[in-house]
Design a protein around this motif. Structure first.
Motif, PDB file in Angstrom:
ATOM      1  N   LEU A 148       0.826  -1.205   0.000  1.00 34.11           N
ATOM      2  CA  LEU A 148       0.000   0.000   0.000  1.00 34.11           C
ATOM      3  C   LEU A 148       0.863   1.259   0.000  1.00 34.11           C
ATOM      4  CD1 LEU A 148      -2.769  -1.106   2.505  1.00 34.11           C
ATOM      5  CD2 LEU A 148      -3.066  -0.691   0.057  1.00 34.11           C
ATOM      6  N   SER A 149       1.969   1.224   0.767  1.00 32.39           N
ATOM      7  CA  SER A 149       2.882   2.357   0.801  1.00 32.39           C
ATOM      8  C   SER A 149       3.517   2.589  -0.571  1.00 32.39           C
ATOM      9  CB  SER A 149       3.968   2.122   1.852  1.00 32.39           C
ATOM     10  OG  SER A 149       4.875   3.195   1.889  1.00 32.39           O
ATOM     11  N   LEU A 150       3.936   1.515  -1.223  1.00 30.60           N
ATOM     12  CA  LEU A 150       4.519   1.620  -2.558  1.00 30.60           C
ATOM     13  C   LEU A 150       3.502   2.152  -3.564  1.00 30.60           C
ATOM     14  CD1 LEU A 150       6.578  -1.705  -2.738  1.00 30.60           C
ATOM     15  CD2 LEU A 150       7.505   0.622  -2.679  1.00 30.60           C
ATOM     16  N   ALA A 151       2.251   1.697  -3.427  1.00 30.30           N
ATOM     17  CA  ALA A 151       1.189   2.150  -4.329  1.00 30.30           C
ATOM     18  C   ALA A 151       0.945   3.646  -4.145  1.00 30.30           C
ATOM     19  CB  ALA A 151      -0.090   1.364  -4.087  1.00 30.30           C
ATOM     20  N   ASN A 152       0.974   4.115  -2.891  1.00 31.92           N
ATOM     21  CA  ASN A 152       0.787   5.544  -2.614  1.00 31.92           C
ATOM     22  C   ASN A 152       1.892   6.369  -3.261  1.00 31.92           C
ATOM     23  OD1 ASN A 152      -1.537   5.241  -1.085  1.00 31.92           O
ATOM     24  ND2 ASN A 152      -0.437   5.045   0.842  1.00 31.92           N
ATOM     25  N   LYS A 153       3.133   5.900  -3.123  1.00 30.79           N
ATOM     26  CA  LYS A 153       4.274   6.636  -3.680  1.00 30.79           C
ATOM     27  C   LYS A 153       4.219   6.668  -5.208  1.00 30.79           C
ATOM     28  CE  LYS A 153       7.319   5.711   0.234  1.00 30.79           C
ATOM     29  NZ  LYS A 153       8.514   5.027   0.745  1.00 30.79           N
ATOM     30  N   LYS A 154       3.799   5.555  -5.813  1.00 23.15           N
ATOM     31  CA  LYS A 154       3.702   5.507  -7.270  1.00 23.15           C
ATOM     32  C   LYS A 154       2.625   6.455  -7.766  1.00 23.15           C
ATOM     33  CE  LYS A 154       3.099   2.299 -11.128  1.00 23.15           C
ATOM     34  NZ  LYS A 154       2.843   0.889 -11.525  1.00 23.15           N
ATOM     35  N   THR A 155       1.493   6.476  -7.072  1.00 21.46           N
ATOM     36  CA  THR A 155       0.398   7.369  -7.452  1.00 21.46           C
ATOM     37  C   THR A 155       0.853   8.822  -7.411  1.00 21.46           C
ATOM     38  OG1 THR A 155      -1.315   5.851  -6.667  1.00 21.46           O
ATOM     39  CG2 THR A 155      -1.917   8.168  -6.809  1.00 21.46           C
ATOM     40  N   LEU A 157      -2.821  24.741  -0.966  1.00 19.63           N
ATOM     41  CA  LEU A 157      -1.767  24.535   0.021  1.00 19.63           C
ATOM     42  C   LEU A 157      -0.494  25.267  -0.396  1.00 19.63           C
ATOM     43  CD1 LEU A 157      -2.183  20.672   0.509  1.00 19.63           C
ATOM     44  CD2 LEU A 157      -3.216  22.485   1.883  1.00 19.63           C
ATOM     45  N   SER A 158       0.282  25.651   0.590  1.00 18.76           N
ATOM     46  CA  SER A 158       1.611  26.175   0.282  1.00 18.76           C
ATOM     47  C   SER A 158       2.503  25.002  -0.130  1.00 18.76           C
ATOM     48  CB  SER A 158       2.207  26.858   1.506  1.00 18.76           C
ATOM     49  OG  SER A 158       2.523  25.904   2.512  1.00 18.76           O
ATOM     50  N   TYR A 159       3.670  25.331  -0.667  1.00 25.08           N
ATOM     51  CA  TYR A 159       4.595  24.275  -1.098  1.00 25.08           C
ATOM     52  C   TYR A 159       4.933  23.341   0.060  1.00 25.08           C
ATOM     53  CZ  TYR A 159       8.997  22.017  -2.292  1.00 25.08           C
ATOM     54  OH  TYR A 159       9.981  21.081  -2.484  1.00 25.08           O
ATOM     55  N   ARG A 160       5.270  23.904   1.223  1.00 28.75           N
ATOM     56  CA  ARG A 160       5.680  23.065   2.349  1.00 28.75           C
ATOM     57  C   ARG A 160       4.494  22.302   2.944  1.00 28.75           C
ATOM     58  NH1 ARG A 160      10.304  26.874   4.099  1.00 28.75           N
ATOM     59  NH2 ARG A 160      12.107  25.674   3.395  1.00 28.75           N
ATOM     60  N   GLU A 161       3.319  22.907   2.941  1.00 24.71           N
ATOM     61  CA  GLU A 161       2.125  22.182   3.398  1.00 24.71           C
ATOM     62  C   GLU A 161       1.876  20.956   2.513  1.00 24.71           C
ATOM     63  OE1 GLU A 161      -0.406  25.981   5.215  1.00 24.71           O
ATOM     64  OE2 GLU A 161      -0.777  25.238   3.181  1.00 24.71           O
ATOM     65  N   ALA A 162       1.980  21.155   1.209  1.00 19.02           N
ATOM     66  CA  ALA A 162       1.762  20.046   0.271  1.00 19.02           C
ATOM     67  C   ALA A 162       2.837  18.977   0.421  1.00 19.02           C
ATOM     68  CB  ALA A 162       1.740  20.578  -1.168  1.00 19.02           C
ATOM     69  N   GLU A 163       4.095  19.393   0.596  1.00 24.36           N
ATOM     70  CA  GLU A 163       5.178  18.434   0.767  1.00 24.36           C
ATOM     71  C   GLU A 163       5.006  17.620   2.046  1.00 24.36           C
ATOM     72  OE1 GLU A 163       8.102  17.624  -1.251  1.00 24.36           O
ATOM     73  OE2 GLU A 163       6.542  18.422  -2.561  1.00 24.36           O
ATOM     74  N   LEU A 164       4.557  18.281   3.102  1.00 28.37           N
ATOM     75  CA  LEU A 164       4.347  17.577   4.369  1.00 28.37           C
ATOM     76  C   LEU A 164       3.219  16.560   4.244  1.00 28.37           C
ATOM     77  CD1 LEU A 164       5.127  17.291   7.338  1.00 28.37           C
ATOM     78  CD2 LEU A 164       3.549  19.164   7.873  1.00 28.37           C
ATOM     79  N   LEU A 165       2.109  16.956   3.642  1.00 27.56           N
ATOM     80  CA  LEU A 165       0.993  16.023   3.462  1.00 27.56           C
ATOM     81  C   LEU A 165       1.397  14.887   2.520  1.00 27.56           C
ATOM     82  CD1 LEU A 165      -1.878  15.253   4.128  1.00 27.56           C
ATOM     83  CD2 LEU A 165      -2.670  16.807   2.320  1.00 27.56           C
ATOM     84  N   LYS A 166       2.220  15.195   1.542  1.00 27.99           N
ATOM     85  CA  LYS A 166       2.727  14.168   0.617  1.00 27.99           C
ATOM     86  C   LYS A 166       3.559  13.131   1.376  1.00 27.99           C
ATOM     87  CE  LYS A 166       5.880  13.796  -3.354  1.00 27.99           C
ATOM     88  NZ  LYS A 166       6.698  14.562  -4.306  1.00 27.99           N
ATOM     89  N   ILE A 167       4.418  13.583   2.279  1.00 28.32           N
ATOM     90  CA  ILE A 167       5.235  12.662   3.078  1.00 28.32           C
ATOM     91  C   ILE A 167       4.356  11.754   3.924  1.00 28.32           C
ATOM     92  CG2 ILE A 167       6.842  12.536   5.034  1.00 28.32           C
ATOM     93  CD1 ILE A 167       8.179  15.077   3.886  1.00 28.32           C
ATOM     94  N   PHE A 168       3.351  12.339   4.572  1.00 26.03           N
ATOM     95  CA  PHE A 168       2.464  11.526   5.406  1.00 26.03           C
ATOM     96  C   PHE A 168       1.647  10.545   4.561  1.00 26.03           C
ATOM     97  CE2 PHE A 168       2.598  15.160   8.625  1.00 26.03           C
ATOM     98  CZ  PHE A 168       3.512  14.487   9.428  1.00 26.03           C
ATOM     99  N   THR A 169       1.227  10.981   3.383  1.00 25.52           N
ATOM    100  CA  THR A 169       0.446  10.112   2.492  1.00 25.52           C
ATOM    101  C   THR A 169       1.281   8.940   2.010  1.00 25.52           C
ATOM    102  OG1 THR A 169      -0.909  11.988   1.759  1.00 25.52           O
ATOM    103  CG2 THR A 169      -0.901  10.040   0.358  1.00 25.52           C
ATOM    104  N   GLU A 170       2.532   9.216   1.661  1.00 23.65           N
ATOM    105  CA  GLU A 170       3.428   8.147   1.201  1.00 23.65           C
ATOM    106  C   GLU A 170       3.723   7.136   2.306  1.00 23.65           C
ATOM    107  OE1 GLU A 170       6.065  10.432  -2.236  1.00 23.65           O
ATOM    108  OE2 GLU A 170       6.856  10.255  -0.205  1.00 23.65           O
ATOM    109  N   ASN A 171       3.665   7.595   3.556  1.00 25.68           N
ATOM    110  CA  ASN A 171       3.978   6.733   4.693  1.00 25.68           C
ATOM    111  C   ASN A 171       2.732   6.409   5.517  1.00 25.68           C
ATOM    112  OD1 ASN A 171       7.162   6.568   4.857  1.00 25.68           O
ATOM    113  ND2 ASN A 171       6.629   8.670   4.273  1.00 25.68           N
TER     114      ASN A 171
END
Length: 232
Positions: free
Chosen positions: A121-128, A158-172
């Protein structure tokens, strides 16, 4: 552990084993749809719309490899794990050729199965995310490349850092990630100043996601964070 709410499509014809696996997964808050006959698998898959499939290979009327091929034709990105008592190398290869992402030999431990499910699931999130696609987070839709978080008809830029933070949490999602790792990925260092900034961004994300109480962004004191999307 936080709830996941992940939908697992499980095809298994051994009633005793199936009951144990289904109940074990449900006790960890996965939503499980179990099918015992291969001929009904594709129809049930289409109706259930799972996040991941766990398919036994030896099934009545239609084997797991055939089902895997059929599912792959409907959804090329669907994570698939095959379960089998077979040990021959050619059987493992056949599983991967049939669209499988992973392969577990029976007997297996539930912990091993759950680790493999979460890894896929984590790999699928990162690929998406890497493909620039949107990610469903409960009742929200997140567009990492456009820095947008959508709830119903409301679009939050979202700001750039807000989006990057949510992206990190989504990937993990469903994994614990350390505070230092988050700081290094976003700011490149874990200074006190950046650490205080991170606290501000965490508070902002929680505010943005508050409309869906099943989304949990948990601070683990002295460790880091755990992000999950599931039942409340």
């Amino acid at each position: 552990m936080s709830n996941t709410g992940t939908k697992i499509f499980y095809v298994e014809d051994e009633p005793f084993l199936g009951k144990i696996v289904k109940e074990s997964l449900e006790s960890r808050y996965f939503e499980v749809k179990m099918v015992t006959d291969g001929r009904f698998a594709l129809k049930e898959f289409m109706q259930f719309k799972p996040d991941i499939c766990v398919l036994d290979v030896m099934l009545p009327n239609k084997d797991g490899y055939t089902i895997g091929n059929e599912i792959r034709q409907q959804n090329s990105a669907m994570p698939i794990i095959f379960l089998t008592a077979k040990t021959q190398t050619e059987d493992v290869l056949k599983g991967f050729q049939s669209g499988g992402n992973d392969y577990i030999r029976k007997p297996f431990s539930m912990e091993e199965l759950i680790v493999r499910i979460n890894n896929l699931l984590s790999l699928a999130n990162k690929k998406t995310i890497s493909q620039g696609m949107s990610v469903q987070l409960g009742e929200y839709e997140f567009f990492p490349q456009k820095y947008e978080l959508i709830f119903q008809e409301n679009i939050k830029k979202l700001s750039y850092r807000e989006a990057e933070l949510l992206k990190i949490f989504t990937e993990n999602r469903n994994f614990t990630i350390s505070r230092k790792e988050v700081l290094m990925k976003i700011w490149g260092d874990d200074s006190f100043f950046n650490s205080r900034n991170l606290d501000v961004y965490i508070t902002k994300l929680r505010e943005y996601l508050k409309n869906d109480p099943s989304i949990k962004l948990t601070t683990l004191k002295g460790v880091g964070y755990h992000f999950s999307v599931g039942i409340d």
